[in-house]
Design a protein around this motif. Structure first.
Motif, PDB file in Angstrom:
ATOM      1  N   HIS A 148      -2.985  10.918  16.223  1.00 44.70           N
ATOM      2  CA  HIS A 148      -2.455   9.791  17.072  1.00 44.70           C
ATOM      3  C   HIS A 148      -2.149   8.588  16.423  1.00 44.70           C
ATOM      4  CE1 HIS A 148      -4.118  12.462  20.225  1.00 44.70           C
ATOM      5  NE2 HIS A 148      -3.414  11.909  20.991  1.00 44.70           N
ATOM      6  N   GLY A 149      -2.211   8.481  15.054  1.00 47.29           N
ATOM      7  CA  GLY A 149      -1.885   7.247  13.932  1.00 47.29           C
ATOM      8  C   GLY A 149      -2.984   6.257  14.039  1.00 47.29           C
ATOM      9  N   PHE A 150      -4.094   6.567  14.240  1.00 48.85           N
ATOM     10  CA  PHE A 150      -5.229   5.596  14.296  1.00 48.85           C
ATOM     11  C   PHE A 150      -6.028   6.061  12.757  1.00 48.85           C
ATOM     12  CE2 PHE A 150      -9.361   3.430  14.665  1.00 48.85           C
ATOM     13  CZ  PHE A 150      -8.807   2.287  15.490  1.00 48.85           C
ATOM     14  N   LEU A 151      -5.668   5.477  11.734  1.00 51.54           N
ATOM     15  CA  LEU A 151      -6.173   5.750  10.536  1.00 51.54           C
ATOM     16  C   LEU A 151      -7.315   4.714  10.397  1.00 51.54           C
ATOM     17  CD1 LEU A 151      -3.644   7.094  10.310  1.00 51.54           C
ATOM     18  CD2 LEU A 151      -3.726   6.680   7.665  1.00 51.54           C
ATOM     19  N   PRO A 152      -8.297   5.071   9.459  1.00 58.06           N
ATOM     20  CA  PRO A 152      -9.328   4.080   9.186  1.00 58.06           C
ATOM     21  C   PRO A 152      -8.867   3.091   8.412  1.00 58.06           C
ATOM     22  CG  PRO A 152      -9.862   5.919   7.756  1.00 58.06           C
ATOM     23  CD  PRO A 152      -8.655   6.369   8.913  1.00 58.06           C
ATOM     24  N   ALA A 168     -17.908   8.773  20.382  1.00 54.84           N
ATOM     25  CA  ALA A 168     -17.076   9.355  19.622  1.00 54.84           C
ATOM     26  C   ALA A 168     -15.722   8.219  19.653  1.00 54.84           C
ATOM     27  CB  ALA A 168     -16.562  10.650  19.692  1.00 54.84           C
ATOM     28  N   PRO A 169     -14.819   7.975  18.852  1.00 55.12           N
ATOM     29  CA  PRO A 169     -13.535   7.060  18.991  1.00 55.12           C
ATOM     30  C   PRO A 169     -12.389   7.852  19.966  1.00 55.12           C
ATOM     31  CG  PRO A 169     -13.418   8.391  16.801  1.00 55.12           C
ATOM     32  CD  PRO A 169     -14.593   8.765  17.423  1.00 55.12           C
ATOM     33  N   VAL A 170     -12.935   8.928  20.198  1.00 48.22           N
ATOM     34  CA  VAL A 170     -11.560   9.666  21.092  1.00 48.22           C
ATOM     35  C   VAL A 170     -12.230  10.354  22.399  1.00 48.22           C
ATOM     36  CG1 VAL A 170     -10.137  10.217  19.179  1.00 48.22           C
ATOM     37  CG2 VAL A 170     -11.938  11.733  19.798  1.00 48.22           C
ATOM     38  N   ASP A 171     -11.610  10.549  23.250  1.00 46.85           N
ATOM     39  CA  ASP A 171     -11.863  11.114  24.761  1.00 46.85           C
ATOM     40  C   ASP A 171     -12.037  12.612  24.478  1.00 46.85           C
ATOM     41  OD1 ASP A 171      -9.339  11.941  25.070  1.00 46.85           O
ATOM     42  OD2 ASP A 171      -8.954  10.215  26.413  1.00 46.85           O
ATOM     43  N   THR A 172     -12.137  13.238  25.548  1.00 48.87           N
ATOM     44  CA  THR A 172     -12.675  14.611  25.550  1.00 48.87           C
ATOM     45  C   THR A 172     -11.156  15.469  25.509  1.00 48.87           C
ATOM     46  OG1 THR A 172     -12.184  14.515  28.131  1.00 48.87           O
ATOM     47  CG2 THR A 172     -14.492  14.655  27.072  1.00 48.87           C
ATOM     48  N   ARG A 173      -9.923  14.433  25.914  1.00 48.40           N
ATOM     49  CA  ARG A 173      -8.362  14.920  25.371  1.00 48.40           C
ATOM     50  C   ARG A 173      -8.219  14.822  24.036  1.00 48.40           C
ATOM     51  NH1 ARG A 173      -5.308  12.168  29.978  1.00 48.40           N
ATOM     52  NH2 ARG A 173      -6.406  10.360  28.897  1.00 48.40           N
ATOM     53  N   GLY A 174      -8.806  14.098  23.207  1.00 45.83           N
ATOM     54  CA  GLY A 174      -8.572  13.573  22.055  1.00 45.83           C
ATOM     55  C   GLY A 174      -7.509  12.583  21.692  1.00 45.83           C
ATOM     56  N   ASP A 175      -7.623  11.848  22.743  1.00 45.21           N
ATOM     57  CA  ASP A 175      -6.960  10.518  22.612  1.00 45.21           C
ATOM     58  C   ASP A 175      -7.867   9.326  22.260  1.00 45.21           C
ATOM     59  OD1 ASP A 175      -4.554  11.685  23.833  1.00 45.21           O
ATOM     60  OD2 ASP A 175      -5.121  11.358  25.748  1.00 45.21           O
ATOM     61  N   VAL A 176      -7.069   8.393  21.432  1.00 47.92           N
ATOM     62  CA  VAL A 176      -8.026   7.383  20.772  1.00 47.92           C
ATOM     63  C   VAL A 176      -8.062   6.317  22.158  1.00 47.92           C
ATOM     64  CG1 VAL A 176      -7.904   5.332  19.554  1.00 47.92           C
ATOM     65  CG2 VAL A 176      -6.795   7.532  18.940  1.00 47.92           C
ATOM     66  N   LEU A 177      -9.518   5.987  22.216  1.00 46.58           N
ATOM     67  CA  LEU A 177     -10.123   5.250  23.219  1.00 46.58           C
ATOM     68  C   LEU A 177      -9.361   3.699  23.213  1.00 46.58           C
ATOM     69  CD1 LEU A 177     -13.911   5.578  22.671  1.00 46.58           C
ATOM     70  CD2 LEU A 177     -12.376   6.810  24.291  1.00 46.58           C
ATOM     71  N   PRO A 178      -8.870   3.286  24.461  1.00 45.53           N
ATOM     72  CA  PRO A 178      -8.130   2.024  24.296  1.00 45.53           C
ATOM     73  C   PRO A 178      -8.978   1.089  23.647  1.00 45.53           C
ATOM     74  CG  PRO A 178      -8.128   3.214  26.508  1.00 45.53           C
ATOM     75  CD  PRO A 178      -8.971   3.878  25.692  1.00 45.53           C
ATOM     76  N   ALA A 179     -10.350   1.020  23.650  1.00 43.20           N
ATOM     77  CA  ALA A 179     -10.991  -0.207  23.220  1.00 43.20           C
ATOM     78  C   ALA A 179     -11.001  -0.254  21.608  1.00 43.20           C
ATOM     79  CB  ALA A 179     -12.616   0.224  23.672  1.00 43.20           C
ATOM     80  N   LEU A 180     -10.614   0.951  21.139  1.00 46.49           N
ATOM     81  CA  LEU A 180     -10.331   0.805  19.556  1.00 46.49           C
ATOM     82  C   LEU A 180      -8.984   0.099  19.299  1.00 46.49           C
ATOM     83  CD1 LEU A 180     -12.413   3.330  19.933  1.00 46.49           C
ATOM     84  CD2 LEU A 180     -11.502   3.943  17.544  1.00 46.49           C
ATOM     85  N   ILE A 181      -8.041   0.468  20.045  1.00 46.50           N
ATOM     86  CA  ILE A 181      -6.661  -0.116  19.926  1.00 46.50           C
ATOM     87  C   ILE A 181      -6.470  -1.656  20.133  1.00 46.50           C
ATOM     88  CG2 ILE A 181      -4.304   0.024  20.730  1.00 46.50           C
ATOM     89  CD1 ILE A 181      -4.807   2.761  21.626  1.00 46.50           C
ATOM     90  N   GLU A 182      -7.374  -1.954  21.156  1.00 42.28           N
ATOM     91  CA  GLU A 182      -7.621  -3.360  21.533  1.00 42.28           C
ATOM     92  C   GLU A 182      -8.201  -4.298  20.370  1.00 42.28           C
ATOM     93  OE1 GLU A 182      -9.343  -3.218  25.010  1.00 42.28           O
ATOM     94  OE2 GLU A 182      -7.609  -2.382  26.277  1.00 42.28           O
ATOM     95  N   ALA A 183      -9.482  -3.630  19.813  1.00 40.79           N
ATOM     96  CA  ALA A 183     -10.048  -4.204  18.702  1.00 40.79           C
ATOM     97  C   ALA A 183      -9.302  -4.372  17.604  1.00 40.79           C
ATOM     98  CB  ALA A 183     -11.403  -3.217  18.644  1.00 40.79           C
ATOM     99  N   ARG A 184      -8.546  -3.406  17.224  1.00 42.79           N
ATOM    100  CA  ARG A 184      -7.664  -3.120  16.008  1.00 42.79           C
ATOM    101  C   ARG A 184      -6.667  -4.358  15.893  1.00 42.79           C
ATOM    102  NH1 ARG A 184      -5.870   1.864  12.727  1.00 42.79           N
ATOM    103  NH2 ARG A 184      -7.734   1.275  11.638  1.00 42.79           N
ATOM    104  N   ALA A 185      -5.938  -4.513  17.220  1.00 40.66           N
ATOM    105  CA  ALA A 185      -5.011  -5.386  17.562  1.00 40.66           C
ATOM    106  C   ALA A 185      -5.441  -6.945  17.223  1.00 40.66           C
ATOM    107  CB  ALA A 185      -4.321  -5.495  18.923  1.00 40.66           C
ATOM    108  N   ARG A 186      -6.583  -7.130  17.387  1.00 39.83           N
ATOM    109  CA  ARG A 186      -7.114  -8.592  17.179  1.00 39.83           C
ATOM    110  C   ARG A 186      -8.029  -8.833  15.917  1.00 39.83           C
ATOM    111  NH1 ARG A 186     -11.220  -6.723  20.962  1.00 39.83           N
ATOM    112  NH2 ARG A 186     -13.602  -6.822  20.024  1.00 39.83           N
ATOM    113  N   GLY A 187      -8.022  -7.713  15.064  1.00 39.82           N
ATOM    114  CA  GLY A 187      -8.510  -7.682  13.650  1.00 39.82           C
ATOM    115  C   GLY A 187      -9.693  -7.028  13.311  1.00 39.82           C
TER     116      GLY A 187
END
Length: 391
Positions: free
Chosen positions: A275-279, A233-252
């Motif tokens: 959490h503000g992470f939209l597709p 899943a894109p989120v962890d057990t607490r529902g937080d977005v995985l750091p890997a997604l945020i880092e990947a989006r930042a590089r495009g």
């Protein structure tokens, strides 16, 4: 003698035009002539058109693009006929996401694409036979056999069909790539680099992990099934977005829904969006095993994402301008004078509707997008309205 022939083929009058690329959201008239947008404005003369569509109360948007479909109809067990799906979803451009590889792409081109009034494009599967054994009872992963992952054959297929191909597809996961997942991804990226196109990477159950896949993707590559349920899943057990997604989006890296039969979970979507992470892109992954639910089609998937918190204008951007940009097709996904007359007419219908994700979790929505017709390069596509209210 001066000709009295009307100068426009069709005038779409008085609709609410939402064109995210051009930052338009207002009531306008749109004129079509010889397959192109001839004029956009207010008060355009009806007498200048052969026919007029009174669009008051409708949304008029760029022709919808479904970036992830499987339309190798009758040649693959899961392929669907594109035209009935387009009529019920207002889709003008359908993109087959790797149903065919180098070994059978010619059939997709000649037997499906060449016979359709729609705009049909495709990703070539890195695996030579494409997706050849996929049913409810079994899956034989096309990316799990090393000998089928031929970069040279994939590159040749892309080059021979460059007018139709928008990228290279690879399916990664325990059922699709087995222990070869990262090798399959590396070969897909190698092929894509040689032809200057992006990769669309399917994420399934691990291995590989979400983070391992994202670490290899390049700017402009697409991670499809981005809101799949656990595991991966894109989120962890607490529902937080995985750091890997945020880092990947930042590089495009781009994130696509690709709903399908197993790749959309409300818990993942609601947590990520809150959490503000939209597709970046909404697509249906429509195929024979999900066309009657839970994905149904692009409009149903868009409506589902809107229920999860995506605004109407954003949902339209995610099915028009964003996928057009991802494909490197700047001619598509917007309403511009001189551009192709690809248009979708919709209504936002306020009605109770039961949404279901791939785990059977339910949500009760209050509205849905309903098709009213579409144009593909000026050619009218009549809509068929499907009743989802009893679902």
């Amino acid at each position: 003698m001066v000709s009295s022939k009307p100068k426009w083929d069709v005038l779409i009058a008085g609709g609410r035009v939402i064109d995210p690329k051009n930052a338009v959201d207002t009531q306008l008239d749109i004129a079509i002539s010889e397959g192109s947008i001839a004029s956009v404005g207010t008060g355009l003369s009806r007498s200048n058109a052969d026919s007029v569509i009174e669009a008051d109360g409708m949304l008029v948007v760029p022709g919808l693009i479904d970036l992830h479909t499987h339309i190798y109809h009758k040649a693959t067990a899961y392929g669907v006929d594109p035209e009935p799906i387009a009529r019920r979803s207002g889709v003008v451009t359908m993109v087959d996401a790797g149903s065919a590889g180098a070994g059978n792409f010619a059939g997709l081109r000649d037997f499906i694409f060449a016979r359709s009034p729609l705009r049909l494009l495709a990703y070539v599967n890195i695996s030579y036979p494409g997706i050849f054994a996929f049913d409810r009872d079994f899956v034989v992963g096309e990316a799990a056999v090393r000998e089928l992952l031929s970069v040279d054959h994939c590159v040749a297929a892309v080059q021979e069909n460059i007018d139709l191909v928008v990228g290279v597809k690879v399916r990664l996961g325990a059922n699709t790539s087995g222990d070869l997942g990262l090798l399959a991804l590396d070969r897909a990226i190698e092929a894509a680099e040689r032809v200057g196109l992006p990769v669309m990477a399917h994420i399934g159950k691990p291995p590989p992990t979400y983070a391992e896949i994202l670490a290899r993707l390049r700017p402009g590559d697409i991670l499809t099934h981005c809101f799949r349920p656990a595991p991966n899943a894109p989120v962890d057990t607490r529902g937080d977005v995985l750091p890997a997604l945020i880092e990947a989006r930042a590089r495009g890296v781009l994130f696509d829904i690709g709903h399908g039969m197993g790749a959309f979970g409300f818990k993942s979507a609601e947590s990520a969006i809150s959490h503000g992470f939209l597709p970046d892109i909404i697509s249906s992954d429509v195929h024979a095993l999900c066309v009657d639910g839970p994905a149904f089609d692009l409009l149903h998937t868009m409506s589902k994402l809107m229920h999860c918190g995506v605004a109407l204008a954003d949902a339209i951007a995610m099915a028009t301008h964003h996928p057009a940009t991802a494909m490197g097709r700047p001619d598509l996904g917007h309403i511009t004078i001189g551009g192709p007359a690809d248009l979708t007419l919709l209504k936002l219908v306020n009605v109770p509707l039961r949404f279901v994700d791939v785990l059977g979790q339910e949500r009760i929505g209050s509205s849905r997008l309903s098709p009213c017709g579409a144009f593909a390069a000026g050619q009218y596509i009549e809509s068929e309205i499907r009743d989802f209210e009893s679902l």
